[in-house]
Design a protein around this motif. Structure first.
Motif, mmCIF file in Angstrom:
data_model
loop_
_atom_site.group_PDB
_atom_site.id
_atom_site.type_symbol
_atom_site.label_atom_id
_atom_site.label_comp_id
_atom_site.label_asym_id
_atom_site.label_seq_id
_atom_site.Cartn_x
_atom_site.Cartn_y
_atom_site.Cartn_z
ATOM 1 N N ALA A 157 0.822 -1.174 0.128
ATOM 2 C CA ALA A 157 0.076 -0.040 -0.055
ATOM 3 C C ALA A 157 1.080 1.302 0.027
ATOM 4 O O ALA A 157 0.498 2.480 -0.513
ATOM 5 C CB ALA A 157 -0.725 -0.142 0.932
ATOM 6 N N LEU A 158 2.212 1.393 0.584
ATOM 7 C CA LEU A 158 2.891 2.279 0.565
ATOM 8 C C LEU A 158 3.771 2.581 -0.634
ATOM 9 O O LEU A 158 4.161 3.723 -0.847
ATOM 10 C CB LEU A 158 3.911 2.227 1.923
ATOM 11 C CG LEU A 158 3.302 2.454 3.251
ATOM 12 C CD1 LEU A 158 4.455 1.924 4.325
ATOM 13 C CD2 LEU A 158 3.003 3.828 3.522
ATOM 14 N N THR A 159 4.205 1.385 -1.340
ATOM 15 C CA THR A 159 5.087 1.335 -2.254
ATOM 16 C C THR A 159 4.507 1.205 -3.667
ATOM 17 O O THR A 159 5.060 1.372 -4.670
ATOM 18 C CB THR A 159 6.291 0.709 -2.052
ATOM 19 O OG1 THR A 159 5.710 -0.649 -2.154
ATOM 20 C CG2 THR A 159 6.712 1.029 -0.637
ATOM 21 N N VAL A 209 8.277 5.031 -0.793
ATOM 22 C CA VAL A 209 6.828 5.674 -0.537
ATOM 23 C C VAL A 209 6.268 6.227 -1.876
ATOM 24 O O VAL A 209 7.035 7.231 -2.515
ATOM 25 C CB VAL A 209 6.880 6.479 0.607
ATOM 26 C CG1 VAL A 209 5.567 7.232 0.836
ATOM 27 C CG2 VAL A 209 7.153 5.622 1.720
ATOM 28 N N THR A 210 5.181 5.939 -2.149
ATOM 29 C CA THR A 210 4.677 6.701 -3.552
ATOM 30 C C THR A 210 4.234 8.111 -2.869
ATOM 31 O O THR A 210 3.902 8.194 -1.789
ATOM 32 C CB THR A 210 3.477 6.057 -4.145
ATOM 33 O OG1 THR A 210 2.297 5.718 -3.166
ATOM 34 C CG2 THR A 210 3.917 4.462 -4.512
ATOM 35 N N ALA A 211 3.816 8.897 -4.057
ATOM 36 C CA ALA A 211 3.345 10.352 -3.840
ATOM 37 C C ALA A 211 1.916 10.256 -3.284
ATOM 38 O O ALA A 211 1.644 10.878 -2.142
ATOM 39 C CB ALA A 211 3.361 11.217 -5.101
ATOM 40 N N ALA A 212 0.973 9.392 -3.746
ATOM 41 C CA ALA A 212 -0.255 9.132 -3.179
ATOM 42 C C ALA A 212 -0.161 8.733 -1.561
ATOM 43 O O ALA A 212 -0.757 9.293 -0.912
ATOM 44 C CB ALA A 212 -0.875 8.354 -3.859
ATOM 45 N N PRO A 258 7.492 11.389 -0.048
ATOM 46 C CA PRO A 258 7.782 10.642 -1.103
ATOM 47 C C PRO A 258 9.163 10.287 -1.136
ATOM 48 O O PRO A 258 10.210 11.122 -1.099
ATOM 49 C CB PRO A 258 7.407 11.765 -2.059
ATOM 50 C CG PRO A 258 6.620 12.770 -1.493
ATOM 51 C CD PRO A 258 7.177 12.801 -0.046
ATOM 52 N N GLY A 259 9.233 8.880 -1.715
ATOM 53 C CA GLY A 259 10.568 8.199 -1.909
ATOM 54 C C GLY A 259 11.184 7.788 -0.790
ATOM 55 O O GLY A 259 12.356 7.245 -1.084
ATOM 56 N N ALA A 260 10.716 7.888 0.423
ATOM 57 C CA ALA A 260 11.465 7.272 1.608
ATOM 58 C C ALA A 260 11.413 5.622 1.382
ATOM 59 O O ALA A 260 10.465 5.202 1.176
ATOM 60 C CB ALA A 260 10.751 7.692 2.848
ATOM 61 N N PRO A 261 12.459 4.913 1.776
ATOM 62 C CA PRO A 261 12.360 3.402 1.495
ATOM 63 C C PRO A 261 11.563 2.813 2.551
ATOM 64 O O PRO A 261 11.682 3.263 3.767
ATOM 65 C CB PRO A 261 13.947 3.301 1.818
ATOM 66 C CG PRO A 261 14.680 4.281 2.560
ATOM 67 C CD PRO A 261 13.944 5.690 2.224
ATOM 68 N N VAL A 262 10.878 1.546 2.082
ATOM 69 C CA VAL A 262 10.054 0.921 3.068
ATOM 70 C C VAL A 262 10.643 -0.586 2.971
ATOM 71 O O VAL A 262 11.007 -1.227 1.873
ATOM 72 C CB VAL A 262 8.823 0.838 2.433
ATOM 73 C CG1 VAL A 262 7.911 0.236 3.404
ATOM 74 C CG2 VAL A 262 8.183 2.300 2.400
#
Length: 516
Positions: free
Chosen positions: A163-165, A216-219, A228-232
């Motif tokens: 859901a995050l990525t 992490v996606t923009a949405a 946005p862009g933080a690694p998961v």
């Protein structure tokens, strides 16, 4: 003006609550939040979209409390629960809980076809209704249309990471709970997946420890407050991730995770005696660092014993957990902190290990007219403490090394009398983890690995538990002379060793032959 310290997020997708925390690179927690994990009407499933909402909601609550976003997110949670995803990544139903009994006959079929101990030697786990391979076999029979549409499988933590990525991925410590993954060779097992009519291409990618599933996606950033862009990172199985956070990382270190159920795990440099582990009902596999090995045993009713007592004897059904536990603890404090003289077999739901005995029940021996509810309450904790020591002693034999120390963690550690009992019963150093959400802290530590940080630097504080010498001598004598003779008097039922040929080799491929 100095820059604000970097923050890491850890999220734990549990069967009862979804918990989140934010900490700095040293492990100091700056924000916490939790939301109830939703459960379906059948009691054995979780609505998938609601699980995602609970996990992301707890994370967003932390971000708001801290006033800024973490640089990376780590996820942990319950191991065997999961859901099929279609080609667009949409869940094809609810998250199937590990407690769902429906796959039981399919686990029996797998045992009959392959042999329970042979499966255990190959995969590290024994056949049961909770393993995902049995779930997939049940799906092939009961819901073939759903299985045909399944593009991949997502565990509970994997689902929130997706859901995050927008990407699906998992960790080896989750994969090794499916009964379709080879921990020694670090690969899916095609012939076992074929039992459900699927192949490795329909399994999630298994990432090495600390490698991100995606950014992490923009949405997702817009709804959670994340960057946005933080690694998961999917950090792995909650018991193991929590143990790591509590400092249980090297050979000889032991974690005792105390909750509704209880899990004891021993870390070793190599795999344990796998045939003997099967006979004891214990699983084995890799630790979260992908270097060490673990032996894992479970007690199905630990904190559940306290809940049972509160319901039956304190008239507290429906009250909150803290209120119930406080009343229980107050009752125990009315009797001396010494052996009650009772011997309790603490098997509210059977005994899974050691010496598996599904038919074992809760039994209380030596009850006298002078005993009252407070003695019974304390005796339940005594029985659970003695059983945890038995699990630890058994793992020491399987792993071939004595415990260096046992670290207690989990919600039940808030009952002081229980942790004191553990220290008194056990002949090794006993430590108490000071972080109430150790799995979340461990997930945050492994999120930091995606940024190049060393996860070793994040460690929960612990304190030494030093028992009264007289109480320790009395409890250890009781363990040796009364508890063990009682619980070992009856041969175990349905031992998985009954189906294994005598010529099965007892070794496990070493890392040089099969890099993991």
């Amino acid at each position: 003006m100095s820059a604000e310290p970097l923050l890491l997020a850890g999220v734990d997708i549990g069967s009862t609550h979804c918990k989140a925390l934010l900490c700095d690179a040293s492990g100091t927690v700056v924000a916490r939040a939790q939301r109830r994990t939703p459960r379906g009407r059948d009691g054995h499933s979780h609505p998938a979209d609601d699980v995602i909402a609970a996990g992301l909601g707890a994370l967003a609550d932390c971000v708001r409390a801290a006033g800024r976003s973490p640089e990376a997110v780590g996820l942990t949670g319950m191991a065997e629960a999961g859901v099929a995803l279609d080609a667009a990544g949409r869940p094809l139903g609810p998250v199937q809980a590990w407690s769902d009994p429906t796959p039981g006959p399919y686990a029996d079929r797998l045992s009959g076809t392959h042999g329970a101990t042979a499966l255990h030697r190959r995969t590290g786990v024994l056949p049961s209704a909770k393993v995902p391979l049995a779930k997939w076999c049940a799906m092939a029979d009961l819901a073939p249309g759903t299985l045909a549409r399944m593009r991949t499988w997502a565990g509970a933590a994997d689902l929130v990471a997706h859901a995050l990525t927008g990407h699906v991925g998992t960790d080896a410590t989750f994969a090794q709970r499916t009964m379709a993954w080879d921990p020694a060779r670090a690969c899916w097992i095609p012939e076992l997946l074929a039992e459900a009519g699927i192949g490795p291409e329909r399994m999630p990618p298994v990432h090495r420890a600390g490698r991100p599933v995606g950014p992490v996606t923009a949405a997702s950033a817009a709804t959670t407050g994340l960057r946005p862009g933080a690694p998961v990172v999917v950090a792995g199985h909650d018991h193991l991730v929590g143990a790591w956070a509590a400092g249980v990382r090297g050979a000889g270190q032991v974690a005792d995770s105390m909750g509704t159920a209880e899990a004891v795990l021993t870390v070793s440099a190599g795999a344990p005696d796998t045939v003997a582990a099967a006979g004891e009902g214990m699983s084995w596999g890799r630790h979260v660092d992908a270097t060490h090995w673990i032996t894992l045993a479970g007690m199905q009713a630990s904190g559940a014993l306290v809940e049972w007592f509160c319901d039956r004897f304190l008239g507290l059904p429906g009250t909150s957990g803290p209120e119930r536990y406080a009343a229980f603890a107050q009752l125990i404090d009315t009797v001396p902190a010494a052996p009650t003289g009772l011997v309790v077999e603490p098997y509210l739901h059977g005994r899974s290990s050691p010496r598996p005995s599904p038919g074992a029940g809760l039994a209380i021996h030596g009850l006298r007219p002078a005993h009252g509810p407070a003695h019974l309450a304390r005796a339940l904790l005594e029985g659970a403490a003695h059983h945890a020591r038995w699990m630890t002693d058994t793992q020491a034999v399987l792993a071939g090394l004595a415990p260096a120390a046992v670290t207690l963690l989990g919600g039940s550690t808030r009952i002081r009398a229980w942790t004191e009992l553990k220290a008194a019963v056990s002949p090794w150093p006993t430590l108490l983890c000071g972080e109430p959400e150790a799995p979340g802290l461990g997930a945050a530590a492994w999120a930091g690995a995606a940024l190049g940080l060393d996860p070793v630097t994040v460690c929960a504080p612990t304190t030494d538990l030093v028992p009264d010498p007289a109480a320790a001598d009395a409890y250890r004598t009781h363990h040796r002379e009364r508890f063990l003779p009682r619980v070992t008097a009856t041969p175990p039922l349905n031992s998985p060793l009954n189906d294994v040929p005598n010529d099965i080799p007892r070794d496990v491929p070493n890392d040089k032959e099969h890099p993991a």
